[in-house]
Scaffold this motif. Structure first.
Motif, PDB file in Angstrom:
ATOM      1  N   THR B 106       0.836  -1.206   0.000  1.00  0.00           N
ATOM      2  CA  THR B 106       0.000   0.000   0.000  1.00  0.00           C
ATOM      3  C   THR B 106       0.873   1.259   0.000  1.00  0.00           C
ATOM      4  OG1 THR B 106      -1.656  -1.267   1.234  1.00  0.00           O
ATOM      5  CG2 THR B 106      -1.927   1.131   1.181  1.00  0.00           C
ATOM      6  N   MET B 107       1.988   1.214   0.730  1.00  0.00           N
ATOM      7  CA  MET B 107       2.885   2.378   0.762  1.00  0.00           C
ATOM      8  C   MET B 107       3.489   2.667  -0.613  1.00  0.00           C
ATOM      9  SD  MET B 107       4.963   1.917   4.326  1.00  0.00           S
ATOM     10  CE  MET B 107       5.514   3.628   4.480  1.00  0.00           C
ATOM     11  N   LEU B 108       3.820   1.594  -1.343  1.00  0.00           N
ATOM     12  CA  LEU B 108       4.381   1.777  -2.679  1.00  0.00           C
ATOM     13  C   LEU B 108       3.366   2.495  -3.574  1.00  0.00           C
ATOM     14  CD1 LEU B 108       6.596   1.259  -4.734  1.00  0.00           C
ATOM     15  CD2 LEU B 108       5.941  -1.131  -4.820  1.00  0.00           C
ATOM     16  N   ILE B 109       2.111   2.089  -3.457  1.00  0.00           N
ATOM     17  CA  ILE B 109       1.039   2.718  -4.239  1.00  0.00           C
ATOM     18  C   ILE B 109       0.829   4.165  -3.774  1.00  0.00           C
ATOM     19  CG2 ILE B 109      -1.424   2.586  -4.793  1.00  0.00           C
ATOM     20  CD1 ILE B 109      -1.046  -0.551  -4.192  1.00  0.00           C
ATOM     21  N   MET B 110       0.824   4.375  -2.453  1.00  0.00           N
ATOM     22  CA  MET B 110       0.656   5.736  -1.931  1.00  0.00           C
ATOM     23  C   MET B 110       1.780   6.652  -2.397  1.00  0.00           C
ATOM     24  SD  MET B 110      -0.542   4.876   1.996  1.00  0.00           S
ATOM     25  CE  MET B 110      -0.587   6.585   2.592  1.00  0.00           C
ATOM     26  N   ALA B 111       2.988   6.101  -2.508  1.00  0.00           N
ATOM     27  CA  ALA B 111       4.126   6.907  -2.965  1.00  0.00           C
ATOM     28  C   ALA B 111       3.886   7.396  -4.394  1.00  0.00           C
ATOM     29  CB  ALA B 111       5.420   6.095  -2.878  1.00  0.00           C
ATOM     30  N   PHE B 112       3.423   6.485  -5.258  1.00  0.00           N
ATOM     31  CA  PHE B 112       3.089   6.881  -6.625  1.00  0.00           C
ATOM     32  C   PHE B 112       2.013   7.958  -6.648  1.00  0.00           C
ATOM     33  CE2 PHE B 112       4.926   2.984  -8.510  1.00  0.00           C
ATOM     34  CZ  PHE B 112       5.513   3.554  -9.619  1.00  0.00           C
ATOM     35  N   ARG B 113       0.968   7.714  -5.865  1.00  0.00           N
ATOM     36  CA  ARG B 113      -0.154   8.656  -5.895  1.00  0.00           C
ATOM     37  C   ARG B 113       0.278  10.021  -5.392  1.00  0.00           C
ATOM     38  NH1 ARG B 113      -5.545   6.254  -3.527  1.00  0.00           N
ATOM     39  NH2 ARG B 113      -6.440   7.854  -4.891  1.00  0.00           N
ATOM     40  N   LYS B 114       1.141  10.021  -4.389  1.00  0.00           N
ATOM     41  CA  LYS B 114       1.618  11.305  -3.861  1.00  0.00           C
ATOM     42  C   LYS B 114       2.470  12.013  -4.907  1.00  0.00           C
ATOM     43  CE  LYS B 114       0.752  12.805  -0.332  1.00  0.00           C
ATOM     44  NZ  LYS B 114      -0.312  13.842  -0.080  1.00  0.00           N
ATOM     45  N   ALA B 115       3.340  11.277  -5.574  1.00  0.00           N
ATOM     46  CA  ALA B 115       4.187  11.890  -6.616  1.00  0.00           C
ATOM     47  C   ALA B 115       3.317  12.482  -7.726  1.00  0.00           C
ATOM     48  CB  ALA B 115       5.155  10.849  -7.193  1.00  0.00           C
ATOM     49  N   MET B 116       2.204  11.810  -8.032  1.00  0.00           N
ATOM     50  CA  MET B 116       1.306  12.310  -9.080  1.00  0.00           C
ATOM     51  C   MET B 116       0.665  13.636  -8.693  1.00  0.00           C
ATOM     52  SD  MET B 116      -0.600   9.207 -11.020  1.00  0.00           S
ATOM     53  CE  MET B 116      -1.066   8.088  -9.758  1.00  0.00           C
ATOM     54  N   GLN B 117       0.642  13.931  -7.400  1.00  0.00           N
ATOM     55  CA  GLN B 117       0.045  15.198  -6.959  1.00  0.00           C
ATOM     56  C   GLN B 117       0.986  16.388  -7.154  1.00  0.00           C
ATOM     57  OE1 GLN B 117      -1.204  14.671  -2.885  1.00  0.00           O
ATOM     58  NE2 GLN B 117      -2.666  13.059  -3.405  1.00  0.00           N
ATOM     59  N   THR B 118       2.219  16.130  -7.567  1.00  0.00           N
ATOM     60  CA  THR B 118       3.152  17.242  -7.780  1.00  0.00           C
ATOM     61  C   THR B 118       2.632  18.113  -8.913  1.00  0.00           C
ATOM     62  OG1 THR B 118       4.891  15.637  -7.277  1.00  0.00           O
ATOM     63  CG2 THR B 118       5.594  17.810  -8.049  1.00  0.00           C
ATOM     64  N   ASP B 119       2.492  19.379  -8.634  1.00  0.00           N
ATOM     65  CA  ASP B 119       1.959  20.304  -9.621  1.00  0.00           C
ATOM     66  C   ASP B 119       3.118  20.897 -10.432  1.00  0.00           C
ATOM     67  OD1 ASP B 119       0.650  22.338 -11.014  1.00  0.00           O
ATOM     68  OD2 ASP B 119       0.756  23.710  -9.283  1.00  0.00           O
ATOM     69  N   CYS B 120       3.413  20.319 -11.586  1.00  0.00           N
ATOM     70  CA  CYS B 120       4.504  20.848 -12.412  1.00  0.00           C
ATOM     71  C   CYS B 120       4.316  20.443 -13.864  1.00  0.00           C
ATOM     72  CB  CYS B 120       5.866  20.377 -11.898  1.00  0.00           C
ATOM     73  SG  CYS B 120       6.200  18.633 -12.176  1.00  0.00           S
ATOM     74  N   ASP B 121       4.999  21.107 -14.754  1.00  0.00           N
ATOM     75  CA  ASP B 121       4.834  20.845 -16.192  1.00  0.00           C
ATOM     76  C   ASP B 121       5.481  19.532 -16.617  1.00  0.00           C
ATOM     77  OD1 ASP B 121       3.544  23.223 -16.399  1.00  0.00           O
ATOM     78  OD2 ASP B 121       5.287  24.359 -17.094  1.00  0.00           O
ATOM     79  N   ARG B 122       6.506  19.107 -15.898  1.00  0.00           N
ATOM     80  CA  ARG B 122       7.235  17.919 -16.332  1.00  0.00           C
ATOM     81  C   ARG B 122       6.930  16.715 -15.459  1.00  0.00           C
ATOM     82  NH1 ARG B 122      12.782  20.908 -16.742  1.00  0.00           N
ATOM     83  NH2 ARG B 122      13.673  18.977 -17.600  1.00  0.00           N
ATOM     84  N   LYS B 123       5.646  16.570 -15.151  1.00  0.00           N
ATOM     85  CA  LYS B 123       5.241  15.499 -14.248  1.00  0.00           C
ATOM     86  C   LYS B 123       5.552  14.127 -14.839  1.00  0.00           C
ATOM     87  CE  LYS B 123       1.303  16.103 -12.180  1.00  0.00           C
ATOM     88  NZ  LYS B 123      -0.091  15.972 -11.672  1.00  0.00           N
ATOM     89  N   GLU B 124       5.369  14.014 -16.143  1.00  0.00           N
ATOM     90  CA  GLU B 124       5.590  12.695 -16.737  1.00  0.00           C
ATOM     91  C   GLU B 124       7.039  12.247 -16.554  1.00  0.00           C
ATOM     92  OE1 GLU B 124       3.580  12.001 -20.317  1.00  0.00           O
ATOM     93  OE2 GLU B 124       4.685  10.165 -20.766  1.00  0.00           O
ATOM     94  N   GLU B 125       7.959  13.188 -16.813  1.00  0.00           N
ATOM     95  CA  GLU B 125       9.380  12.883 -16.645  1.00  0.00           C
ATOM     96  C   GLU B 125       9.674  12.559 -15.175  1.00  0.00           C
ATOM     97  OE1 GLU B 125      13.423  15.165 -18.043  1.00  0.00           O
ATOM     98  OE2 GLU B 125      11.520  16.068 -18.603  1.00  0.00           O
ATOM     99  N   LEU B 126       9.040  13.334 -14.301  1.00  0.00           N
ATOM    100  CA  LEU B 126       9.218  13.133 -12.859  1.00  0.00           C
ATOM    101  C   LEU B 126       8.746  11.732 -12.445  1.00  0.00           C
ATOM    102  CD1 LEU B 126       8.420  15.764 -10.145  1.00  0.00           C
ATOM    103  CD2 LEU B 126       7.359  13.525  -9.970  1.00  0.00           C
ATOM    104  N   LEU B 127       7.584  11.328 -12.949  1.00  0.00           N
ATOM    105  CA  LEU B 127       7.079   9.990 -12.603  1.00  0.00           C
ATOM    106  C   LEU B 127       7.952   8.900 -13.209  1.00  0.00           C
ATOM    107  CD1 LEU B 127       3.222  10.536 -13.029  1.00  0.00           C
ATOM    108  CD2 LEU B 127       4.505  10.359 -10.877  1.00  0.00           C
ATOM    109  N   GLN B 128       8.483   9.198 -14.385  1.00  0.00           N
ATOM    110  CA  GLN B 128       9.311   8.192 -15.034  1.00  0.00           C
ATOM    111  C   GLN B 128      10.604   7.929 -14.262  1.00  0.00           C
ATOM    112  OE1 GLN B 128       9.388   9.445 -19.070  1.00  0.00           O
ATOM    113  NE2 GLN B 128       7.863   7.918 -19.638  1.00  0.00           N
ATOM    114  N   VAL B 129      11.279   9.006 -13.848  1.00  0.00           N
ATOM    115  CA  VAL B 129      12.526   8.780 -13.112  1.00  0.00           C
ATOM    116  C   VAL B 129      12.220   8.116 -11.765  1.00  0.00           C
ATOM    117  CG1 VAL B 129      12.685  11.081 -12.045  1.00  0.00           C
ATOM    118  CG2 VAL B 129      14.752   9.745 -12.405  1.00  0.00           C
TER     119      VAL B 129
END
Lengths: 321, 321
Positions: B106-129
């Motif tokens: 569940t923590m691994l999933i929560m980590a992803f979901r939290k990262a997705m909440q980052t408000d920025c233009d390069r979110k896709e790159e951020l999620l990828q790294v």
């Protein structure tokens, strides 16, 4: 349909597994090539195909769903201490518990990465429903664990548990397919609801077949749920409808150690008959299925476009195994 | 810095944990509130602050890193069968192994979901790294496991293992901070490299302190790595530089059962001295650190802007615990 299934198997086979480190990716390839009905990727491709013909574009989302689903099987088998899956030793048996933890974690990450490869305009929404669903599935699994030590699980609690543990992933598969095809938001939501309903029907069918299926067709012996005291739709409904006397008899039969397995199953099935449980379960499945059909019929698309999805749902539910 | 740490703790405390199902989120809140140096979120906020002053905008990414890091601790402790973390019982001890698996997932999933909440233009790159790094960390953990049963691990293999297991997440933290701030791509990559280098230095320091640290300051007893035969920088370097005779003596001391713990540690440290290992380790840390400083100095930003990051890296590495 056959065509879609072949395409899914081909795509799964062409997944790229790094050669190193030794021991991390072998169990992943093992579980993903062990078979299964590929229901979730099929639903995603069927939903996509409602809107567009180039279904390969939705394949990353479809594969992500199958990888994720197998991650849950891997970790659930570890937690349940199960020995066999699809006729083969489970990962923690063939390797060990630590391998099951780490290779399972890796699959969860691979599922995310595969979903991110979906080429579509609404990728963020797609990833959001995927991630939210994953968390709900964990919640469903935890409810399932908690229910093991309780005798007072209500039918509604049971239905909410299976909604989380099983239905939302089918719903999510349909929604991801729709989002990948850039379907209208209202359509994506209706498909989600359709998935929830067939998911519930599917799980109730599973409960039903565990008691009343043909063992030769069903592929496992009858009464397994009764023997492990699983809180199913049948049992929670029976406990809720029972007179105080029947309630006591039912708990005595389920938890009792003075009966052998055959006698235990026979006694519980007698009580189910007295309480009209098989009929009630059957009716509930029909209600859910016809509600699902209604939702699908309201989707503003030509009927022939929706036919493959109808057919698939019908086959899923009229299945005897 | 103190300020950033306070902000991170405050943000961690205000994470929203669902009340139900019982047993799923309590272990998550437990491990996340148990303390730790919060190095990864701090690095993310420091990298962000190189470019912008509103560091709260990078907080979701920072929290995602800390949630993910604690997921790895939770599952690693389970796999290592560790009893204590931050002076408290580990999750699988306080609850049980199944809870550790499921709450960890569940923590691994929560980590992803939290990262997705980052408000920025390069979110896709951020999620990828972020996702790629997670998978690399699993690979590092698998290498670490594989090394346990090998006596021929080379120094380079060891360095690659700790790069994957430890460094890439520090590197990823800095890159995520930079991406959240919309920094130039070249800058984000340089910060990533800086993170890799300080991560390696940090881990070698850890290896060094396990043998040569002050136990009162270091917080654990000296020689633990020797007693469990861990393939560290010290041991792999020693085995690689040893004469055949020393090689045999070293393996005999590490694997031997005829010495008590104190004698075993003493014998290995003598051989390390003979082979000049402490000096070599110290030099390698210095080289890595000065390479890291060079990378940071080349980042095209005013020196005073970079000072907090220099200071943090220096404190991380000159630390005695």
């Amino acid at each position: 349909m056959k065509n879609l299934l072949n395409e899914i198997e081909t795509a799964l086979k062409s997944l790229d597994y790094p050669q190193r480190p030794e021991g991390l990716y072998e169990p992943i390839e093992y579980i993903l090539s062990a078979g299964g009905k590929r229901i979730r990727p099929t639903l995603a491709l069927l939903a996509y195909s409602l809107y567009r013909d180039d279904f390969q574009r939705a394949m990353p989302a479809a594969l992500a769903l199958e990888i994720y689903h197998n991650h849950t099987l891997l970790h659930d088998d570890l937690m349940d201490n199960a020995d066999v899956r699809h006729g083969m030793p489970t990962v923690h048996r063939r390797w060990n518990a630590n391998t099951a933890v780490l290779s399972g974690d890796t699959m969860l990450i691979m599922a995310f990465r595969k979903a991110m490869q979906t080429d579509c305009d609404r990728k963020e929404e797609l990833l959001q429903v995927f991630a939210q669903t994953m968390q709900e599935v964990c919640e469903g699994q935890q409810y399932d664990v908690n229910f093991e030590s309780r005798n007072d699980v209500s039918v509604d609690e049971y239905l909410e548990m299976i909604r989380l543990k099983t239905s939302v992933l089918l719903a999510c598969a349909l929604k991801m397919g729709a989002l990948a095809a850039d379907a209208p938001a209202a359509d994506a939501q209706q498909l989600y609801r359709f998935g929830e309903l067939i998911g519930l029907a599917f799980q109730l069918q599973d409960d039903y077949l565990d008691c009343y299926g043909d063992p030769a067709v069903f592929g496992k012996s009858i009464g397994g749920d009764i023997l492990c005291g699983k809180k199913t739709f049948l049992l929670t409904t029976a406990l809720q409808r029972a007179t105080p006397q029947q309630h006591a008899q039912l708990l005595a039969a389920i938890n009792g150690t003075n009966l052998d397995n055959g006698a235990k199953i026979k006694r519980v099935l007698e009580l189910y008959e007295d309480l009209n449980i098989p009929q009630l379960c059957h009716e509930r499945i029909e209600t859910l299925y016809s509600e699902a059909e209604t939702v699908l019929s309201q989707l503003p698309l030509p009927a022939e476009r929706k036919q493959p999805l109808y057919d698939f749902a019908r086959r899923m539910l009229k299945r005897e195994k």
